[in-house]
Design an enzyme around this catalytic site. Structure first.
Site, PDB file in Angstrom:
ATOM      1  N   GLY A  37       0.794  -1.225   0.000  1.00  0.00           N
ATOM      2  CA  GLY A  37       0.000   0.000   0.000  1.00  0.00           C
ATOM      3  C   GLY A  37       0.826   1.273   0.000  1.00  0.00           C
ATOM      4  O   GLY A  37       0.577   2.195  -0.793  1.00  0.00           O
ATOM      5  N   CYS A 156       2.858   0.932  13.757  1.00  0.00           N
ATOM      6  CA  CYS A 156       1.456   0.909  14.177  1.00  0.00           C
ATOM      7  C   CYS A 156       1.372   0.521  15.654  1.00  0.00           C
ATOM      8  O   CYS A 156       0.437  -0.156  16.079  1.00  0.00           O
ATOM      9  CB  CYS A 156       0.621  -0.007  13.298  1.00  0.00           C
ATOM     10  SG  CYS A 156       1.163  -1.728  13.260  1.00  0.00           S
TER      11      CYS A 156
END
Length: 222
Positions: A37, A156
């Protein structure tokens, strides 16, 4: 989607590429690029101009990444599957990049709302192990950054030990490294509820309906 028109991502995963600010003609390295991505976002921002080097330490994931790049029309200069902590040795001292995206392996505590099993799978001693690995990755990739270049460290995780702790220790030992996160953040769209404690910025989990995320934008003095 399968025809290459759309690639779905969480909003917070787009921010590191915006902070990286790759320009057409730049030489860009995405260190842990699968599933793709952020790499595809880099290609979109540069108009497929310049060089895009992709690496993922998992050979199967790297191969799938190459297939997806063809589907999405992303021109990849070089696709490798080397252990990221030794990437500087595999690529050689002569290879340097204008932009490096380092999305580090982490505890994943920023995505617990979508993956609640993380609460059961993680142990307290995992965090120190992740932090040591993250520090090694940052040191390795810094050697590949050209003078005047920019590296974005992203995770994250919402734990300081994996984020500001790692980046702060690195900055303390690297006089040539400058934390430029604040100026990069000012160029990002929208008024996001950033939490700033030490170097870098953190986005709390659920803020703006996005995953928890951390990024630090580091530049190498020329």
């Amino acid at each position: 989607l399968e025809d290459g028109r759309v690639y779905l991502q969480n909003a917070s995963s787009l921010l590191p590429v915006a902070a990286l600010d790759p320009q057409p003609g730049d030489r860009v390295l995405d260190v842990a690029a699968a599933p793709g991505g952020k790499a595809f976002h880099i290609a979109a921002r540069t108009g497929n101009e310049g060089e895009l080097w992709l690496n993922d330490g998992n050979p199967q994931r790297a191969a799938h990444l190459g297939e997806l790049a063809q589907v999405y029309g992303v021109r990849v200069t070089r696709l490798t599957s080397h252990p990221a902590q030794y990437l500087d040795k595999y690529l050689g001292a002569g290879e340097t990049f204008d932009r490096i995206l380092l999305d580090v392996p982490c505890s994943g505590t920023g995505v617990i709302r979508r993956h609640p099993d993380i609460k059961l799978l993680r142990r307290a001693d995992d965090i120190g192990r992740f932090a040591a690995q993250q520090a090694a990755l940052l040191r390795s990739c810094w050697g590949l950054l050209a003078p005047g270049g920019r590296l974005v460290y992203a995770s994250c995780s919402v734990l300081s030990a994996e984020n500001a702790g790692v980046v702060g220790s690195f900055l303390a030992g690297k006089p040539a490294a400058v934390d430029s996160t604040e100026s990069a953040r000012l160029s990002l769209p929208g008024a996001l509820p950033w939490r700033i404690s030490g170097p870098g910025s953190a986005l709390p989990s659920g803020a703006a309906d996005a995953d928890g995320f951390y990024y630090a934008c580091l530049e190498k003095r020329a």
